[in-house]
Design a protein around this motif. Structure first.
Motif, short mmCIF file in Angstrom:
data_model
loop_
_atom_site.label_atom_id
_atom_site.label_comp_id
_atom_site.label_asym_id
_atom_site.label_seq_id
_atom_site.Cartn_x
_atom_site.Cartn_y
_atom_site.Cartn_z
N GLY A 127 0.79 -1.23 0.00
CA GLY A 127 0.00 0.00 0.00
C GLY A 127 0.82 1.28 0.00
N VAL A 128 2.15 1.15 0.05
CA VAL A 128 2.99 2.36 0.07
C VAL A 128 3.06 2.96 -1.34
CG1 VAL A 128 5.32 3.25 0.52
CG2 VAL A 128 4.32 1.53 2.06
N ASN A 129 3.23 2.08 -2.33
CA ASN A 129 3.19 2.53 -3.73
C ASN A 129 2.05 1.80 -4.44
OD1 ASN A 129 5.67 4.13 -3.65
ND2 ASN A 129 6.66 2.15 -3.32
N PRO A 130 0.82 2.27 -4.26
CA PRO A 130 -0.33 1.54 -4.79
C PRO A 130 -0.29 1.39 -6.31
CG PRO A 130 -0.99 3.67 -3.90
CD PRO A 130 0.45 3.51 -3.57
N ASP A 131 -0.71 0.21 -6.79
CA ASP A 131 -0.72 -0.02 -8.24
C ASP A 131 -2.06 -0.59 -8.70
OD1 ASP A 131 -0.50 -2.43 -7.00
OD2 ASP A 131 1.28 -3.13 -8.06
N ALA A 132 -3.09 -0.42 -7.86
CA ALA A 132 -4.43 -0.90 -8.24
C ALA A 132 -5.48 -0.06 -7.52
CB ALA A 132 -4.58 -2.38 -7.86
N ARG A 133 -6.73 -0.21 -7.94
CA ARG A 133 -7.82 0.54 -7.30
C ARG A 133 -8.97 -0.40 -6.98
NH1 ARG A 133 -7.66 6.30 -7.89
NH2 ARG A 133 -9.73 6.35 -6.97
N ILE A 134 -9.59 -0.18 -5.82
CA ILE A 134 -10.79 -0.94 -5.46
C ILE A 134 -11.93 -0.32 -6.27
CG2 ILE A 134 -12.39 -1.54 -3.59
CD1 ILE A 134 -9.96 -1.10 -1.64
N PRO A 135 -12.59 -1.11 -7.14
CA PRO A 135 -13.65 -0.53 -7.97
C PRO A 135 -14.80 0.03 -7.13
CG PRO A 135 -13.17 -2.82 -8.61
CD PRO A 135 -12.41 -2.55 -7.35
N GLY A 136 -15.37 1.15 -7.61
CA GLY A 136 -16.57 1.70 -6.96
C GLY A 136 -16.28 2.69 -5.85
N LEU A 137 -15.02 2.94 -5.54
CA LEU A 137 -14.70 3.92 -4.50
C LEU A 137 -14.10 5.16 -5.15
CD1 LEU A 137 -13.04 1.89 -1.57
CD2 LEU A 137 -15.41 2.66 -1.78
N GLU A 138 -14.66 6.32 -4.82
CA GLU A 138 -14.17 7.56 -5.44
C GLU A 138 -13.00 8.15 -4.67
OE1 GLU A 138 -16.77 9.89 -7.56
OE2 GLU A 138 -16.94 7.86 -8.41
N HIS A 139 -12.94 7.86 -3.36
CA HIS A 139 -11.91 8.51 -2.54
C HIS A 139 -10.60 7.72 -2.51
CE1 HIS A 139 -13.20 5.67 0.50
NE2 HIS A 139 -14.44 6.08 0.32
N LEU A 140 -9.64 8.26 -1.76
CA LEU A 140 -8.28 7.72 -1.80
C LEU A 140 -8.15 6.32 -1.18
CD1 LEU A 140 -6.26 10.98 -1.11
CD2 LEU A 140 -6.52 9.77 -3.28
N ARG A 141 -9.19 5.89 -0.46
CA ARG A 141 -9.15 4.53 0.08
C ARG A 141 -9.21 3.48 -1.02
NH1 ARG A 141 -11.76 3.88 5.96
NH2 ARG A 141 -9.76 3.31 6.82
N ALA A 142 -9.53 3.93 -2.23
CA ALA A 142 -9.55 2.98 -3.35
C ALA A 142 -8.14 2.50 -3.69
CB ALA A 142 -10.16 3.66 -4.57
N LEU A 143 -7.14 3.30 -3.35
CA LEU A 143 -5.76 2.96 -3.74
C LEU A 143 -5.26 1.75 -2.96
CD1 LEU A 143 -4.19 6.54 -3.83
CD2 LEU A 143 -5.04 5.17 -5.75
N CYS A 144 -4.79 0.75 -3.69
CA CYS A 144 -4.33 -0.46 -3.00
C CYS A 144 -3.22 -1.15 -3.82
CB CYS A 144 -5.49 -1.42 -2.76
SG CYS A 144 -6.23 -2.07 -4.24
N SER A 145 -2.68 -2.23 -3.24
CA SER A 145 -1.62 -2.98 -3.92
C SER A 145 -2.22 -4.20 -4.61
CB SER A 145 -0.59 -3.47 -2.91
OG SER A 145 0.21 -2.41 -2.49
N ARG A 146 -1.79 -4.43 -5.83
CA ARG A 146 -2.29 -5.58 -6.60
C ARG A 146 -1.99 -6.91 -5.89
NH1 ARG A 146 -4.56 -6.24 -11.32
NH2 ARG A 146 -4.54 -4.00 -11.62
N ASP A 147 -0.76 -7.03 -5.36
CA ASP A 147 -0.40 -8.28 -4.68
C ASP A 147 -0.91 -8.34 -3.24
OD1 ASP A 147 0.88 -9.11 -6.92
OD2 ASP A 147 2.87 -8.40 -6.27
N GLY A 148 -1.51 -7.26 -2.79
CA GLY A 148 -2.05 -7.21 -1.43
C GLY A 148 -3.57 -7.24 -1.46
N MET A 149 -4.16 -6.12 -1.06
CA MET A 149 -5.62 -6.07 -0.91
C MET A 149 -6.39 -6.41 -2.19
SD MET A 149 -7.65 -3.06 1.02
CE MET A 149 -6.39 -3.03 2.26
#
Ligand code: PTJ
Length: 240
Positions: A127-149
């Motif tokens: 989550g330090v260098n996010p490379d994916a997004r949780i679909p359906g979230l507009e805010h910054l909590r969408a930012l996540c790691s592909r190999d993680g969340m």
């Protein structure tokens, strides 16, 4: 401030100091102080101890974390300030990844949280260098790691703000929430909800894993767990 051990609200005041310290260090968001106050109020209403409904939910949560292919524990500012050491131990005990995921995301906060987790013994932090997004979230909590969340099958989200649980569920994940408020959207949307204080629940979960106790999940009903928490609150209110 030095709090005398004899003070009747010693533990609660100590936690306040910890959260204020985290805020001064730039780990806790301004709103994190308010969230903590809300948690304090609900903790008071459940008697400030780990109740049987919370213990039951912890065991079911652990069963799922231990049997997951990719289990991820989400860390925000409050979690880091209150129990960095214990959350690192829980990740280790359950073979889960730690991922920083912030609602009030700033680069500075991410770096400070990562540093504190590293000091507490964390090695890899997602989550330090996010490379994916949780679909359906507009805010910054969408930012996540592909190999993680993003690819996790089980996600543990202590102190959540609601809509991410729903978004993670829509992605097909098994979501475990930890929230002192049994009425919250988070509590109601999760598959398993631990209604307990983070600072009691996380070390207790580590202790359960280490005990090697057999973890039963048969017939688990999260609605009944939330019902038991609400009943407890009603009992506490009626007693006074
Ligand atoms: O660090 P960030 O930027 O990700 O922001 C984190 C906060 C907590 C500010 C953000 O997620 C937020 O605004 O959360 P909410 O909507 O205030 O929800 C927090 C929930 O956690 C509330 O329902 C509180 O009752 C609960 N809570 C607070 N402290 C504790 C707690 N639950 C368990 N243990 C606690 N110590």
């Amino acid at each position: 401030m030095e709090i005398p051990k004899s003070h009747p609200r010693y533990v609660s005041l100590l936690l306040r100091e910890r959260i204020i310290e985290g805020w001064k260090e730039g780990i806790v968001a301004d709103a994190g102080l308010l969230a903590h106050g809300r948690g304090e109020a609900f903790d008071y209403l459940i008697g400030e101890i780990t109740q049987p409904f919370a213990l039951h939910a912890m065991k079911v949560a652990l069963h799922h974390m231990l049997n997951a292919k990719n289990s991820v524990i989400s860390v925000n500012g409050n979690v880091c300030a209150l129990c960095a050491g214990d959350i690192v131990k829980l990740a280790r005990a359950t073979n889960s990844k730690l991922e920083i995921n912030l609602f009030y995301r700033t680069e500075a906060r991410v770096q400070k949280i990562a540093e504190k987790l590293r000091e507490a013994g964390a090695e890899k932090i997602f989550g330090v260098n996010p490379d994916a997004r949780i679909p359906g979230l507009e805010h910054l909590r969408a930012l996540c790691s592909r190999d993680g969340m993003y690819t996790a099958d089980v996600v543990f989200v202590p102190l959540e703000d609601g809509d991410r649980v729903e978004a993670l569920k829509k992605m097909g994940k098994f979501v475990i929430a930890l929230d002192l408020n049994p009425l919250s959207r988070t509590a109601r949307s999760a598959d398993v909800t631990i209604v307990d204080n983070l600072v009691r629940a996380v070390p207790k979960m580590v202790e359960i894993v280490k005990s090697g106790e057999k973890l039963e999940i048969e017939g688990y009903d999260n609605g009944a767990i939330l019902g038991a928490a609400k009943k407890k609150i009603w009992e506490v209110l009626s007693e006074h």
